[in-house]
Write a protein that holds these residues in place. Structure first.
Motif, PDB file in Angstrom:
ATOM      1  N   GLY A   1       0.796  -1.232   0.000  1.00 58.82           N
ATOM      2  CA  GLY A   1       0.000   0.000   0.000  1.00 58.82           C
ATOM      3  C   GLY A   1       0.819   1.267   0.000  1.00 58.82           C
TER       4      GLY A   1
ATOM      5  N   SER B   1      -4.274   3.525  -3.493  1.00 61.96           N
ATOM      6  CA  SER B   1      -4.296   2.782  -2.231  1.00 61.96           C
ATOM      7  C   SER B   1      -5.640   2.976  -1.550  1.00 61.96           C
ATOM      8  CB  SER B   1      -3.171   3.270  -1.317  1.00 61.96           C
ATOM      9  OG  SER B   1      -1.911   2.967  -1.898  1.00 61.96           O
TER      10      SER B   1
ATOM     11  N   ASN C   1      -9.352   6.722  -1.764  1.00 65.54           N
ATOM     12  CA  ASN C   1      -7.976   6.460  -1.379  1.00 65.54           C
ATOM     13  C   ASN C   1      -7.826   6.641   0.126  1.00 65.54           C
ATOM     14  OD1 ASN C   1      -8.016   6.799  -4.145  1.00 65.54           O
ATOM     15  ND2 ASN C   1      -5.954   7.674  -4.211  1.00 65.54           N
ATOM     16  N   GLY C   2      -7.021   5.800   0.732  1.00 64.51           N
ATOM     17  CA  GLY C   2      -6.822   5.946   2.164  1.00 64.51           C
ATOM     18  C   GLY C   2      -5.597   5.191   2.636  1.00 64.51           C
ATOM     19  N   TYR C   3      -4.861   5.849   3.494  1.00 66.69           N
ATOM     20  CA  TYR C   3      -3.665   5.233   4.081  1.00 66.69           C
ATOM     21  C   TYR C   3      -3.848   5.005   5.581  1.00 66.69           C
ATOM     22  CZ  TYR C   3      -0.698   6.053  -0.045  1.00 66.69           C
ATOM     23  OH  TYR C   3      -0.122   6.020  -1.289  1.00 66.69           O
ATOM     24  N   GLY C   4      -5.051   5.153   6.062  1.00 64.15           N
ATOM     25  CA  GLY C   4      -5.260   5.160   7.506  1.00 64.15           C
ATOM     26  C   GLY C   4      -5.424   3.792   8.136  1.00 64.15           C
ATOM     27  N   GLN C   5      -5.393   2.727   7.355  1.00 64.18           N
ATOM     28  CA  GLN C   5      -5.640   1.385   7.887  1.00 64.18           C
ATOM     29  C   GLN C   5      -6.942   1.355   8.687  1.00 64.18           C
ATOM     30  OE1 GLN C   5      -1.888   0.277   9.816  1.00 64.18           O
ATOM     31  NE2 GLN C   5      -1.297  -0.787   7.957  1.00 64.18           N
ATOM     32  N   ARG C   6      -7.920   2.055   8.162  1.00 61.08           N
ATOM     33  CA  ARG C   6      -9.246   2.027   8.771  1.00 61.08           C
ATOM     34  C   ARG C   6     -10.256   2.314   7.672  1.00 61.08           C
ATOM     35  NH1 ARG C   6     -10.241   7.429  10.978  1.00 61.08           N
ATOM     36  NH2 ARG C   6     -11.016   6.482  12.876  1.00 61.08           N
TER      37      ARG C   6
ATOM     38  N   TRP D   1     -10.662  -4.689  11.387  1.00 61.16           N
ATOM     39  CA  TRP D   1      -9.418  -3.952  11.161  1.00 61.16           C
ATOM     40  C   TRP D   1      -9.350  -3.569   9.690  1.00 61.16           C
ATOM     41  CZ3 TRP D   1      -9.744  -9.191  12.047  1.00 61.16           C
ATOM     42  CH2 TRP D   1      -9.328 -10.038  11.023  1.00 61.16           C
ATOM     43  N   GLY D   2      -8.403  -2.743   9.368  1.00 62.85           N
ATOM     44  CA  GLY D   2      -8.265  -2.308   7.986  1.00 62.85           C
ATOM     45  C   GLY D   2      -6.841  -2.447   7.506  1.00 62.85           C
TER      46      GLY D   2
ATOM     47  N   TYR E   1     -17.418   8.512  -5.181  1.00 60.52           N
ATOM     48  CA  TYR E   1     -16.035   8.998  -5.269  1.00 60.52           C
ATOM     49  C   TYR E   1     -15.605   9.090  -6.726  1.00 60.52           C
ATOM     50  CZ  TYR E   1     -11.050   9.291  -4.113  1.00 60.52           C
ATOM     51  OH  TYR E   1      -9.755   9.695  -3.969  1.00 60.52           O
TER      52      TYR E   1
ATOM     53  N   ASN F   1      -1.340   9.373  -5.868  1.00 61.22           N
ATOM     54  CA  ASN F   1      -1.754   8.483  -4.773  1.00 61.22           C
ATOM     55  C   ASN F   1      -1.021   8.892  -3.505  1.00 61.22           C
ATOM     56  OD1 ASN F   1      -2.966   6.257  -3.549  1.00 61.22           O
ATOM     57  ND2 ASN F   1      -1.277   4.891  -4.090  1.00 61.22           N
TER      58      ASN F   1
ATOM     59  N   ARG G   1      -8.534  16.272   0.902  1.00 65.46           N
ATOM     60  CA  ARG G   1      -8.694  15.403   2.068  1.00 65.46           C
ATOM     61  C   ARG G   1      -7.335  14.804   2.415  1.00 65.46           C
ATOM     62  NH1 ARG G   1      -9.593   9.745   2.332  1.00 65.46           N
ATOM     63  NH2 ARG G   1      -9.422   9.818   0.070  1.00 65.46           N
TER      64      ARG G   1
ATOM     65  N   THR H   1      -5.397  11.762   3.245  1.00 61.55           N
ATOM     66  CA  THR H   1      -5.687  10.343   3.040  1.00 61.55           C
ATOM     67  C   THR H   1      -5.260   9.472   4.220  1.00 61.55           C
ATOM     68  OG1 THR H   1      -3.597   9.990   1.891  1.00 61.55           O
ATOM     69  CG2 THR H   1      -5.518  10.517   0.523  1.00 61.55           C
ATOM     70  N   VAL H   2      -4.593  10.075   5.190  1.00 61.66           N
ATOM     71  CA  VAL H   2      -4.240   9.300   6.389  1.00 61.66           C
ATOM     72  C   VAL H   2      -5.328   9.450   7.449  1.00 61.66           C
ATOM     73  CG1 VAL H   2      -2.540   8.951   8.208  1.00 61.66           C
ATOM     74  CG2 VAL H   2      -1.797   9.567   5.902  1.00 61.66           C
TER      75      VAL H   2
ATOM     76  N   ASN I   1      -8.330  11.211   6.974  1.00 61.23           N
ATOM     77  CA  ASN I   1      -9.630  11.506   6.362  1.00 61.23           C
ATOM     78  C   ASN I   1     -10.155  12.896   6.718  1.00 61.23           C
ATOM     79  OD1 ASN I   1      -9.779   9.150   4.963  1.00 61.23           O
ATOM     80  ND2 ASN I   1     -11.073   8.087   6.437  1.00 61.23           N
TER      81      ASN I   1
ATOM     82  N   ARG J   1      -9.110  -1.756  18.152  1.00 61.85           N
ATOM     83  CA  ARG J   1      -9.946  -1.780  16.943  1.00 61.85           C
ATOM     84  C   ARG J   1     -11.400  -1.936  17.344  1.00 61.85           C
ATOM     85  NH1 ARG J   1      -6.965  -0.398  12.417  1.00 61.85           N
ATOM     86  NH2 ARG J   1      -4.987  -1.486  12.411  1.00 61.85           N
TER      87      ARG J   1
END
Lengths: 408, 92, 937
Positions: free
Chosen positions: A231, A248, A294-299, A328-329, B19, B48, B71, B73-74, B76, C524
């Protein structure tokens, strides 16, 4: 009296050293997940290249390797995909012995359900292609689905009734952590340095050739550098000025409490979005949908989990009073055609392995094997040659996304 | 479940939106003039980033308008919302 | 039926006038309303509830709330539910349960209960109705803000319920009454907030009827998910007491000190007759005093601190209890139940109860889920909140503030700050009760006592010992996440509520590092287990996904149609008569369409009204062919591609006026095409003056097909000149059909003379019945999607999504003619010039005829060149996309995508079916009426 779980095999007493990074290695692998560890192992074992470091910014195998739903199968539609995943499955079949590690590989079969006439056509198409590619595959009618997995609701009162399914008997599950640690221990024993809490912060490139990496623990010179950051690949590749066709996304999964055995196989459904197995100790392990953004937050978002549960109960009414213990993510890196990118880059001696989306775990030994070959020889292994970066320019995609629509 | 501030409707649940990926990727004015590489970049390559990202959202379950969002991306966290065609705001 | 020998004579919050019968592990007991299963078992002297999962050791009730690691039970009646904690199951009459060592059991019968979900919005959400939470809620409610308070217990009060703080409990009652009376406030008990998502979206589950047992009203949902969006959140989630690692610390009769206090005070239960207390901190002294007052002898208090609180020592000394400073437990005697406790140095104390307090862990789960950071507070010996981006505050013991006065003050402050942040002037809450605070002596920071590590348990539920953790760190593991996975510590039902921090502490102890540097594992969702059924709510069966039906659906049902799901639509698949199977019915329906007249409900076709001065420009850019040259009154077939050149959708375009078109799409893709148009109009070409509106459900469409269709239409539409010259192919007319305003299009998807009759949705049934009546003398036949597919396949017309799969260009389908050479650009055009789209061996759509004239190829079958199969992988040419028996051809046929197919026409290839290779011959895709003579009737 000993309960479930008491019969699981013990881990070994020794796994790995915790060496200080040396100043220089023949090969530096960026990313200590399953792929990075398997690559290091096969570099050492198959190619005799042991002056190797695996750099991991967190703890070994703490990314998607620790977060996936452990499904292993090779029943992909396209020849290229079937080739690499089937290679992986054959390696899985000998991996416990090869690594001398009890990875709990259980070939309990995978069922992919069909819920519409077009699903049926697509499924039969995949089964037929699988058989000609040497991948074990069967088409099951609803009655046969019920025989393989008695708790699947095959009655017509489901919103999208089960019209049948494809079945791959050799497919199954394994214990993800055990796999990672098996590769790690074996690589360590062959001399590979596994270096944790060492984040790569820069790539040193001179005259179009990579010479080393900058890390939070100092510069490390390298003859070759192999990215294996899942990721986070876009972030690392950007350090070399390489843009990739990757996005990602968050992908969530969940487990229930331990339950008496009810679910003998692995069931996947795309139309009614479910994939679920019952792990060795008895917990239901279930994957949820991918978040669109897109997200890197593992959630991920909660409505994805709710949707997942309504789908699960459509197909498995017996799960009604099971409980979600933990969600979990992970971060999945997805390409436009839902197939990976494995091979060379525009930078000399810099190699790329990414874009596995939701397929990374099942490919672990296969891609480790092929990626090691690519790094060792400087040429793609025939099995990963189709997964080159330039396919996006020529248009020769391996479109598992468009055609197969079974992407987990 | 993010709360996304639609410029026309106000803050609404994420589930109401669709999205649209990276913002500010214009359809090329003369595709025929592009090389295969350039065309491939338009088709398949999108940023990305890990961190602030200018992206498109459509309020598909309501006003059906597209708009842009910056936004993180970590986390949100939504750092800016602006209309299609407006430049990406400079964030402090 | 046993007596409740361990029930106090009086006191507690139970209703002694309402005895309840229950059965546990096959024995019958009684308890009282207000009990939990755990308190009722303890009242009957039952400590041991289970056998441990791995080592088979006896285990007993250890805690009094959601953090319980041992007392897992399976409920068997009134309905099976796996793995609940006895400490949170409220007792009801007729409860049947058994202790669980490991795996729960799912019911085999369907769950009869209902589940649902509710959305709510508030200014302030308070999680936890203990002293801090109620103080916050009291202020917030008094300010006029909209407040939601959730608490997982059956009544508000939190930790106070386990005390004898009479004034404080009076205050709890007053605040609860205030909150209930306030119309802007919702106080939800039996409701666990279990997830904290982006932008203060907190989800909670309310257990609404479970405590009622078999008498639960069926119309009430059993569990309800609350989806709460809050402007500010106050987390007052309290703290969990933790244990210590010492030898045999898992024996039944060993209990957290605070839990024992709760059993005595809240439930009127004596957890034992004689207790030893082991502690690192002051809190266990209060528990000891309460137990003493209830009649439990305290044998000794072993305090690990070298110097202990003089105040507490004196209080205990007054009661004749010895406090030993600097002492730990050496071992515990008794397997099934503690019988005595040996302290360091060897003194043995007879006891049936060992109370333990190893310190307190603030409940940081929700805070952590919100993205909040935790930091190790060395003074407190626990992880405490340390900053969060969400609009959240933490108050009370969840924040590491342990005294009652401190909790009340902090809660008040948090409530005030929350309302002020949302724009309210802070009001004044209920006057706070006075709280006596004893000076606090700092706790000891001890995780492990000397002894045999193989019987020192860290995670009771997973049977993880200090020795196991030592083995893990011995492998080379340095991360608490690795140790967790190696040992499984913290992965059980309780998700490490009592063991998580202890695990970190033990790892730190073994590695000689600071526990603060090591950190904890990640929290979590969910904070506590949530049932699948609650999360699924009502979105099951017909409500799992919307069902879309046409205006004629009831007619189709009444007339025996079988249905096919196409996207969300249900479409008639075929209409079997008198025991016909699919094959027989479709041959009959096809014959009617080819030889007489047939009709189908085509209303699911997507329909988009495209209006505006630049409508033609838009369509020219989206379709591969030219639409601007279409004349008003005419119709043109068109194909749309994605920018990558692959076919996206197809359909007809009707020009209604210079500035108005009606675009039809495939059934499954209608929303996608509308989205596509709107996306381009808003973001790429905002200069175009065009509006698009879905009219799929405004127009009902009936296809009238067959050589005698003109006769039927002529009968129904007397105003319409139906002859071929007056009403040619690919034109449309507005007219009156069966007395209804209608738009009639001369379109054919079968190759036959055919019409599509479009009327208002609500006129559909009238038109349909009129068509059937008018056609009856000609034997008009209704047909479904299967026959439609056969008819079009005989003509080689592809179905997008069946004969294409996202990797197919118009040229692959042999439709070069629809790709404009004149237009400078359209979406997808550039991609046709890429290397791969120009390959000669791309897959082409062709026809296939099985050489034996009899074999129906399965759709999905593949084609190969060789007469016998080599070892895999076998090179494949392509696959069968459509395959049918044809009444018109008198034989089966198929369509297929074949590599270089158009260059292979006339060649023989093979379809491997099981062990047989079926020879087939490649043909062009149009097998029926290739000259197109039937189109005009």
């Amino acid at each position: 009296m000993a309960g479930p779980g008491s019969d699981l095999p013990d881990h070994p007493d020794y796994l790995w050293r915790n060496p200080e990074p040396r100043r220089s290695y023949d090969v530096v692998i960026v990313g200590g997940g399953g792929h990075g560890l398997a690559t290091a192992y096969y570099l050492a074992k198959n190619h005799g290249i042991t002056n190797v470091a695996v750099l991991e910014r967190g703890w070994l195998a703490g990314g998607n390797m620790a977060r996936n739903t452990t499904i292993i199968r090779s029943n992909y539609l396209w020849d290229e995909s079937a080739g690499i995943y089937e290679h992986a499955l054959k390696l899985w079949e000998g991996l416990e012995e090869d690594l001398d590690y009890p990875i709990l590989f259980s070939q309990r079969g995978v069922l992919n359900l069909a819920h519409s006439l077009q699903d049926v056509r697509d499924s039969v198409r995949r089964v037929e292609a699988n058989r000609l590619n040497g991948v074990d595959a069967q088409w099951l009618d609803p009655q046969q689905v019920k025989e393989v997995c008695p708790i699947v609701n095959t009655s017509p009162d489901v919103r999208y009734p089960v019209l049948g399914g494809t079945y791959q008997p050799r497919a199954g599950i394994a214990k993800h952590d055990y796999v990672a640690w098996g590769f790690a221990r074996a690589a360590d024993a062959l001399g590979v340095d596994l270096i944790q809490h060492c984040e790569v912060t820069g790539l040193d490139i001179t005259d179009g050739k990579i010479t080393g990496v900058q890390t939070t623990r100092g510069r490390i010179a390298a003859g070759r550098v192999a990215l294996s950051a899942a990721g986070h690949t876009s972030v690392v590749a950007a350090m070399a000025g390489i843009d990739l066709p990757l996005q990602s996304h968050p992908l969530q999964a969940l487990v229930s409490e331990l339950l008496e055995p009810v679910h003998p196989t692995v069931v996947m459904s795309n139309a009614v979005h479910v994939y679920v197995s019952q792990a060795h100790k008895g917990e239901l392990v279930m994957g949820a949908g991918i978040d669109s953004y897109n997200g890197y937050g593992q959630r991920g978002a909660f409505h994805i989990i709710e949707r997942q549960m309504s789908a699960a109960l459509e197909l498995f009414p017996a799960f009604a009073r099971a409980h979600v213990l933990r969600t979990w993510g992970g971060i999945v890196d997805v390409t436009p055609d839902a197939s990976p990118i494995v091979g060379l880059t525009p930078v000399d001696d810099l190699y790329l392995n990414c874009g596995w989306g939701t397929g990374g775990f099942k490919a672990t030994p296969g891609v480790g094997w092929c990626y090691a070959h690519t790094i060792a020889t400087g040429e793609p292994h025939p099995l990963n040659a189709p997964f080159s970066l330039d396919r996006f320019t020529t248009g020769a995609l391996v479109d598992e996304h468009g055609a197969a629509a079974v992407a987990h | 479940m993010m709360l996304i501030p639609c410029p026309w409707c106000g803050p609404r649940e994420e589930a109401e939106f669709h999205y649209g990926g990276q913002a500010h990727v214009a359809y090329p004015s003369d595709p025929a003039a592009l090389s295969d590489e350039e065309w491939a970049r338009f088709l398949f390559f999108r940023d990305n980033p890990k961190g602030p990202f200018a992206e498109r959202w459509n309020h598909s379950a309501s006003c059906r308008r597209w708009f842009n969002v910056v936004r993180d991306t970590v986390t949100n966290e939504i750092l800016a919302v602006y209309k299609v065609g407006a430049p990406r705001p400079v964030l402090a | 039926m046993t007596q409740q020998e361990f029930r106090t004579v009086q006191g507690g919050r139970i209703d002694r006038d309402r005895p309840l019968r229950f059965r546990f592990d096959g024995r019958d007991y009684t308890g009282y309303a207000g009990d939990t299963l755990a308190s009722a078992l303890l009242a009957n002297g039952v400590h041991r509830t289970s056998t441990s999962i791995k080592l088979g050791r006896p285990r007993g009730i250890f805690a009094a709330g959601a953090e319980e690691p041992n007392a897992l039970v399976q409920v068997e009646a009134p309905f099976p539910e796996p793995m609940l904690t006895a400490t949170t199951v409220e007792l009801y009459d007729g409860l049947v349960a058994r202790g669980l060592g490991g795996q729960g059991r799912l019911a085999t019968d369907p769950d009869p209960a209902r589940y649902d979900a509710v959305h709510t919005h508030c200014d302030v959400l308070v999680v936890g109705a203990g002293p801090a939470g109620l103080a916050a809620a009291s202020v917030a409610a008094a300010s006029g803000a909209r407040v939601v308070v959730v608490d997982d217990r059956s009544e508000p009060g939190g930790s106070l319920l386990g005390t004898r703080e009479a004034k404080a409990l009076d205050w709890v009652a007053s605040v609860a009454a205030d909150l209930h009376a306030n119309p802007e406030v919702r106080l939800l008990t039996r409701t666990s907030a279990f997830g904290y998502y982006d932008d203060n979206y907190v989800v909670a589950v309310e257990r609404r009827t479970n405590h009622l047992g078999a008498s639960a009203p069926a119309h009430l949902s059993r569990e309800r998910i609350w989806r709460i969006r809050a402007r500010r959140v106050v987390l007052a989630t309290g703290a969990h007491e933790r244990s210590l690692a010492f030898d045999d610390n898992d024996r039944p009769g060993i209990m957290l000190a605070g839990a024992a206090r709760t059993y005595v005070n809240r439930y009127g239960v004596l957890p034992g007759r004689r207790a030893v207390v082991l502690t690192t901190n002051d809190s266990a002294y209060a528990a000891a005093l309460d137990l003493l007052d209830a009649g439990v002898a305290i044998a000794v208090i072993a305090d690990l601190r070298p110097s202990v609180s003089p105040l507490w020592t004196e209080r205990l000394a007054d009661r004749g209890v010895e406090v030993l400073a600097g002492y730990g437990v050496e071992r515990v005697v008794g397997e099934e139940r503690v019988s005595s406790v040996v302290l360091a140095g060897g003194r043995e104390f007879e006891a049936d109860l060992l109370l333990v307090s190893g310190g307190w862990n603030p409940v940081g789960a929700l805070y952590s889920q919100a993205g909040g950071k935790l930091r190790y507070d060395a003074d407190l010996g626990s992880f405490v909140p340390d900053g969060c981006r969400e609009a959240v505050a933490v108050a009370g013991s969840a924040n590491g503030t342990y005294g009652l006065a401190g909790c009340l003050a902090e809660g008040t402050g948090a409530g005030r700050a929350a309302v002020e942040a949302t724009g309210f002037a802070a009001g004044t809450g209920r006057e706070l009760p006075a709280a006596d605070e004893s000076p606090v002596t700092p706790p000891a920071h001890t995780w492990v006592l000397p002894g045999d590590e193989t019987v020192q348990f860290v995670d009771l539920q997973r049977d993880v010992t200090v020795a196991e953790i030592r083995r893990a760190t011995g492998t080379g593991m340095r991360s608490v996440e690795h140790v967790k996975r190696y040992t499984t510590a913290g992965t059980a039902h309780d998700q490490g509520k009592t063991s998580g921090v202890l695990t970190s502490g033990v790892v730190a102890h073994l590695l000689g590092v600071d526990v603060g540097d090591l950190g904890t594992t990640t929290f979590r969702p969910p904070y506590a287990p949530v049932s699948f059924a609650a999360l699924a709510g009502r979105d099951r069966g017909a409500l799992h996904d919307p069902i879309r039906v046409t205006a004629l659906h009831a007619w189709h049902q009444a007339n025996g149609a079988l249905f096919e799901n196409v996207g969300q639509w249900q479409r008639p698949w075929y209409y079997p008569r008198d025991g016909e199977d699919l094959h027989a019915a479709v041959l009959r329906e096809c014959r009617a369409a080819r030889e007489g007249v047939a009709t189908m409900d085509a209303s699911t076709l997507g329909k988009i009204d495209v209006q505006g001065p630049d409508a033609a420009v838009l369509l020219d850019r989206l379709y591969t062919n030219l639409m601007s040259s279409l004349k008003v009154g005419s119709i043109r077939y068109g194909v749309m591609c994605r920018p990558d050149g692959m076919i996206f959708d197809d359909g007809t375009v009707i020009r209604l006026a210079e500035d108005r078109f009606l675009v039809t799409t495939t059934t499954g893709n209608a929303a996608g095409v509308l989205d596509w148009m709107e996306d381009f109009l808003q973001t790429e070409w905002p200069d175009l003056r065009v509006h698009c509106t879905s009219v799929t459900e405004q127009w009902a469409t009936i296809a009238l097909v067959g050589p005698r269709s003109r006769e039927v239409l002529g009968t129904l539409a007397p105003d319409l000149a139906v002859d071929n010259d007056s009403f040619p192919f690919m034109t449309w007319r507005d007219t009156t059909v069966a007395g209804l305003a209608a738009r009639v299009c001369r379109i054919s998807f079968s190759g036959e003379l055919a019409y599509e009759l479009n009327v208002n949705w609500w006129d559909a049934l009238a038109l349909w019945e009129a068509v059937l009546a008018a056609g009856a003398p000609l034997g008009i036949t209704t047909y479904g999607t299967e026959t439609m597919h056969v008819l079009r396949a005989e003509k080689g017309y592809p179905i997008i999504g069946q004969d294409t799969d996202g990797t197919v260009t118009p040229q692959d389908l042999g439709m070069d003619w629809i790709v404009s050479k004149k237009k400078p650009d359209f979406i997808g055009k550039r991609s046709f010039a890429r290397a791969d789209t120009g390959r000669p061996d791309r897959k082409h759509l062709v026809g296939l005829l099985p050489d034996d004239g009899e074999t129906l190829l399965p759709e999905g079958a593949h084609l190969v060149e060789m007469e016998s199969l080599p070892e895999p992988p076998v090179p494949m040419l392509g696959h069968v996309t459509s395959s049918y028996h044809s009444a018109a051809l008198g034989r089966p046929f198929a369509l297929a995508l074949i590599k270089g197919g158009r260059d292979r026409i006339g060649q023989r290839v093979y379809a491997p079916l099981g062990d047989v290779l079926v020879p087939v011959t490649i043909t062009g895709p149009v097998l029926y009426d290739p000259e197109g003579k039937r189109r005009d009737g």
